[in-house]
Design a protein around this motif. Structure first.
Motif, mmCIF file in Angstrom:
data_model
loop_
_atom_site.group_PDB
_atom_site.id
_atom_site.type_symbol
_atom_site.label_atom_id
_atom_site.label_comp_id
_atom_site.label_asym_id
_atom_site.label_seq_id
_atom_site.Cartn_x
_atom_site.Cartn_y
_atom_site.Cartn_z
ATOM 1 N N LEU A 243 0.749 -1.810 0.315
ATOM 2 C CA LEU A 243 -0.270 0.237 -0.033
ATOM 3 C C LEU A 243 0.866 1.567 -0.077
ATOM 4 O O LEU A 243 0.305 1.904 -0.518
ATOM 5 C CB LEU A 243 -1.318 -0.078 1.550
ATOM 6 C CG LEU A 243 -2.456 -0.157 0.922
ATOM 7 C CD1 LEU A 243 -2.974 -0.927 2.521
ATOM 8 C CD2 LEU A 243 -2.806 -0.527 -0.354
ATOM 9 N N GLU A 244 1.637 0.738 0.183
ATOM 10 C CA GLU A 244 2.778 2.178 0.833
ATOM 11 C C GLU A 244 3.466 3.388 -1.156
ATOM 12 O O GLU A 244 2.404 4.197 -0.294
ATOM 13 C CB GLU A 244 4.497 1.964 1.131
ATOM 14 C CG GLU A 244 3.985 1.650 2.273
ATOM 15 C CD GLU A 244 3.566 2.391 3.769
ATOM 16 O OE1 GLU A 244 3.848 3.526 3.373
ATOM 17 O OE2 GLU A 244 2.789 1.902 4.370
ATOM 18 N N PRO A 245 3.405 3.176 -1.786
ATOM 19 C CA PRO A 245 3.441 3.411 -3.485
ATOM 20 C C PRO A 245 1.965 4.184 -3.610
ATOM 21 O O PRO A 245 2.114 4.797 -3.795
ATOM 22 C CB PRO A 245 3.732 2.166 -4.276
ATOM 23 C CG PRO A 245 4.971 1.348 -3.764
ATOM 24 C CD PRO A 245 3.577 0.653 -2.342
ATOM 25 N N LEU A 246 1.189 3.093 -3.058
ATOM 26 C CA LEU A 246 -0.566 3.443 -3.520
ATOM 27 C C LEU A 246 -0.335 5.207 -2.530
ATOM 28 O O LEU A 246 -1.106 5.992 -2.974
ATOM 29 C CB LEU A 246 -1.480 3.387 -2.933
ATOM 30 C CG LEU A 246 -2.745 3.840 -2.913
ATOM 31 C CD1 LEU A 246 -3.110 3.720 -4.632
ATOM 32 C CD2 LEU A 246 -3.458 2.175 -3.714
ATOM 33 N N LYS A 247 -0.050 5.059 -1.306
ATOM 34 C CA LYS A 247 -0.118 5.712 -0.266
ATOM 35 C C LYS A 247 0.525 7.450 -0.783
ATOM 36 O O LYS A 247 0.186 8.286 -0.378
ATOM 37 C CB LYS A 247 0.264 6.012 0.834
ATOM 38 C CG LYS A 247 -0.856 4.843 1.598
ATOM 39 C CD LYS A 247 -0.404 4.801 2.980
ATOM 40 C CE LYS A 247 -1.309 3.381 3.843
ATOM 41 N NZ LYS A 247 -0.598 3.563 5.265
ATOM 42 N N ILE A 250 -1.393 9.016 -3.370
ATOM 43 C CA ILE A 250 -2.497 9.754 -2.830
ATOM 44 C C ILE A 250 -2.147 10.901 -2.753
ATOM 45 O O ILE A 250 -3.209 12.103 -2.623
ATOM 46 C CB ILE A 250 -3.286 8.789 -2.557
ATOM 47 C CG1 ILE A 250 -4.107 7.451 -3.057
ATOM 48 C CG2 ILE A 250 -4.221 9.716 -1.617
ATOM 49 C CD1 ILE A 250 -4.617 7.881 -4.825
ATOM 50 N N ASN A 251 -0.874 11.006 -1.781
ATOM 51 C CA ASN A 251 -0.559 11.873 -0.946
ATOM 52 C C ASN A 251 -0.168 13.017 -2.203
ATOM 53 O O ASN A 251 -0.131 14.411 -1.362
ATOM 54 C CB ASN A 251 0.372 11.603 0.703
ATOM 55 C CG ASN A 251 -0.165 11.246 1.608
ATOM 56 O OD1 ASN A 251 -1.202 11.256 2.009
ATOM 57 N ND2 ASN A 251 0.350 10.150 1.906
ATOM 58 N N VAL A 256 -7.202 15.180 -3.256
ATOM 59 C CA VAL A 256 -7.503 14.637 -1.971
ATOM 60 C C VAL A 256 -7.981 15.673 -0.459
ATOM 61 O O VAL A 256 -6.380 16.116 -0.519
ATOM 62 C CB VAL A 256 -6.299 13.676 -2.017
ATOM 63 C CG1 VAL A 256 -6.988 12.874 -0.559
ATOM 64 C CG2 VAL A 256 -5.879 12.333 -3.381
ATOM 65 N N GLU A 257 -9.044 15.118 -0.426
ATOM 66 C CA GLU A 257 -9.337 16.179 1.226
ATOM 67 C C GLU A 257 -8.889 14.749 2.533
ATOM 68 O O GLU A 257 -8.398 15.376 3.042
ATOM 69 C CB GLU A 257 -10.687 16.224 0.817
ATOM 70 C CG GLU A 257 -11.236 17.092 1.667
ATOM 71 C CD GLU A 257 -13.029 17.318 1.531
ATOM 72 O OE1 GLU A 257 -13.509 18.553 1.478
ATOM 73 O OE2 GLU A 257 -14.156 15.973 1.188
ATOM 74 N N GLU A 258 -9.033 13.580 1.925
ATOM 75 C CA GLU A 258 -8.450 13.045 3.293
ATOM 76 C C GLU A 258 -8.343 11.080 3.254
ATOM 77 O O GLU A 258 -9.128 11.225 1.602
ATOM 78 C CB GLU A 258 -9.197 12.980 4.571
ATOM 79 C CG GLU A 258 -10.574 12.967 4.321
ATOM 80 C CD GLU A 258 -11.421 13.049 5.658
ATOM 81 O OE1 GLU A 258 -10.985 11.683 6.437
ATOM 82 O OE2 GLU A 258 -12.497 13.456 5.811
ATOM 83 N N TRP A 259 -8.182 10.599 3.283
ATOM 84 C CA TRP A 259 -8.487 8.954 2.904
ATOM 85 C C TRP A 259 -7.934 8.239 4.263
ATOM 86 O O TRP A 259 -7.228 8.666 5.388
ATOM 87 C CB TRP A 259 -7.258 8.526 1.991
ATOM 88 C CG TRP A 259 -5.240 9.064 2.486
ATOM 89 C CD1 TRP A 259 -4.520 10.560 2.157
ATOM 90 C CD2 TRP A 259 -4.886 7.988 2.870
ATOM 91 N NE1 TRP A 259 -3.493 9.990 2.466
ATOM 92 C CE2 TRP A 259 -3.199 8.786 3.505
ATOM 93 C CE3 TRP A 259 -5.022 6.833 3.993
ATOM 94 C CZ2 TRP A 259 -2.246 8.159 4.388
ATOM 95 C CZ3 TRP A 259 -3.958 6.276 4.885
ATOM 96 C CH2 TRP A 259 -2.623 6.981 4.459
ATOM 97 N N GLU A 260 -8.505 7.271 3.877
ATOM 98 C CA GLU A 260 -8.339 6.314 5.109
ATOM 99 C C GLU A 260 -8.051 4.838 4.798
ATOM 100 O O GLU A 260 -8.492 4.509 3.389
ATOM 101 C CB GLU A 260 -9.727 6.358 5.834
ATOM 102 C CG GLU A 260 -10.813 5.536 5.164
ATOM 103 C CD GLU A 260 -12.182 6.297 6.095
ATOM 104 O OE1 GLU A 260 -11.969 6.316 7.061
ATOM 105 O OE2 GLU A 260 -13.211 5.275 5.559
#
Length: 316
Positions: A243-247, A250-251, A256-260
């Motif tokens: 998930l780290e590359p995806l995070k 997205i960052n 992007v307002e927020e994510w979870e």
């Protein structure tokens, strides 16, 4: 008073001793709408519906049904003929057969034959109980009993239908059958006000919604307008890999307002402020970055999420 409004209230308030159950409500429901009334227990929904049905008098304020004012301390017989009211605890007469039960209420509304018999056949067909016309009520399922109660409520062809928690305790199939009947009633021009805790049903049925909290009407508008104003866009993204590359990608996205993180799907729920073109650009960016996507789809926050969000704002 415009005849285009099926229901209108002006500063309607209901006080029981020191408790204000309904507080200064101005409500307008256009003819032909299906209006969903949402709120927690104790919000004042039932009290408001009872006042609209002329079963309870407001402490102060005015109520109009189809342009005619409900008069205090009077029986309002002509106006009541325009109203169909199904409370959440209306009793059925278990020893009667279905036909006799409906015939009894048709006679109370002074329907004369041959119209009375014709009307009984019509409502039995509408609520899918024609084959149960000779059955005792105590042999019916809960869903059938609720459809019979609805048939009793519309036997006199009201203009306005008031339904207080009509699908409470029904299974998914029975709720679906009830929804389909309401859709038919709307198609023939009936105005329906319906309260329910099953917000997915209301989201499918309603053209407008009102949200009550502590006796106040905190929101009342067209359902699509409510979604536009209150519903944030969500993107669900899943990947085969870490998930780290995806995070990281997205960052780096300004929209992007927020994510979870959604661990069970090895993915993320992303709150996104862009349009369809921006969505397509984000998808292309993720693919170009070599992230092995297994899911990428957008949706809007649903009615339940909006209700909880608005309720939290009111409480704070």
């Amino acid at each position: 008073m415009s005849k285009e409004l099926a229901i209108k209230t002006c500063s309607v308030t209901k006080q029981f001793e020191r408790h204000i159950a309904v507080n200064d409500i101005d409500l307008e429901i256009a003819a032909g709408e299906v209006y969903g009334l949402i709120g927690p227990n104790g919000a004042g929904k039932t009290t408001l519906i009872r006042m609209l049905a002329a079963a309870e008098e407001p402490t102060i304020g005015e109520i109009y049904i189809n342009g005619d004012r409900l008069l205090l301390d009077q029986s309002n017989p002509q106006l009541k003929r325009h109203i169909g009211y199904l409370p959440d605890d209306f009793p059925l007469y278990d020893d009667l057969i279905v036909w006799d039960y409906l015939d009894y209420f048709a006679r109370l509304y002074q329907l004369k034959n041959p119209r009375r018999s014709q009307r009984l056949k019509e409502v039995l067909e509408l609520v899918q109980l024609t084959n149960k016309r000779h059955s005792r009520i105590n042999t019916l399922s809960r869903g059938m009993k609720q459809r019979l109660s609805l048939a009793r409520t519309i036997i006199h062809e009201p203009i306005v239908l008031l339904l207080d928690e009509p699908v409470s305790g029904l299974d998914p199939i029975a709720r679906m059958q009830f929804r389909e009947i309401i859709k038919v009633l709307q198609e023939v021009g009936m105005t329906v006000l319906i309260s329910s805790h099953v917000l997915s049903d209301l989201a499918e049925l309603c053209t407008s919604v009102g949200i009550m909290e502590l006796g106040y009407l905190v929101e009342s508008c067209n359902l699509n307008q409510l979604y536009q104003r209150q519903s944030r866009q969500q993107i669900f993204i899943s990947t085969l890999g870490d998930l780290e590359p995806l995070k990281a990608e997205i960052n780096n996205c300004a929209l992007v307002e927020e994510w979870e993180v959604v661990p069970q799907q090895n993915g993320m729920r992303v709150y996104f402020t862009g349009d369809r073109t921006d969505l397509a650009n984000l998808l292309r960016q993720l693919i170009d970055s070599g992230i092995p996507l297994t899911d990428f789809h957008s949706t809007q926050e649903d009615l339940e999420t909006i209700f909880l969000k608005l309720g939290h704002k009111q409480a704070s």
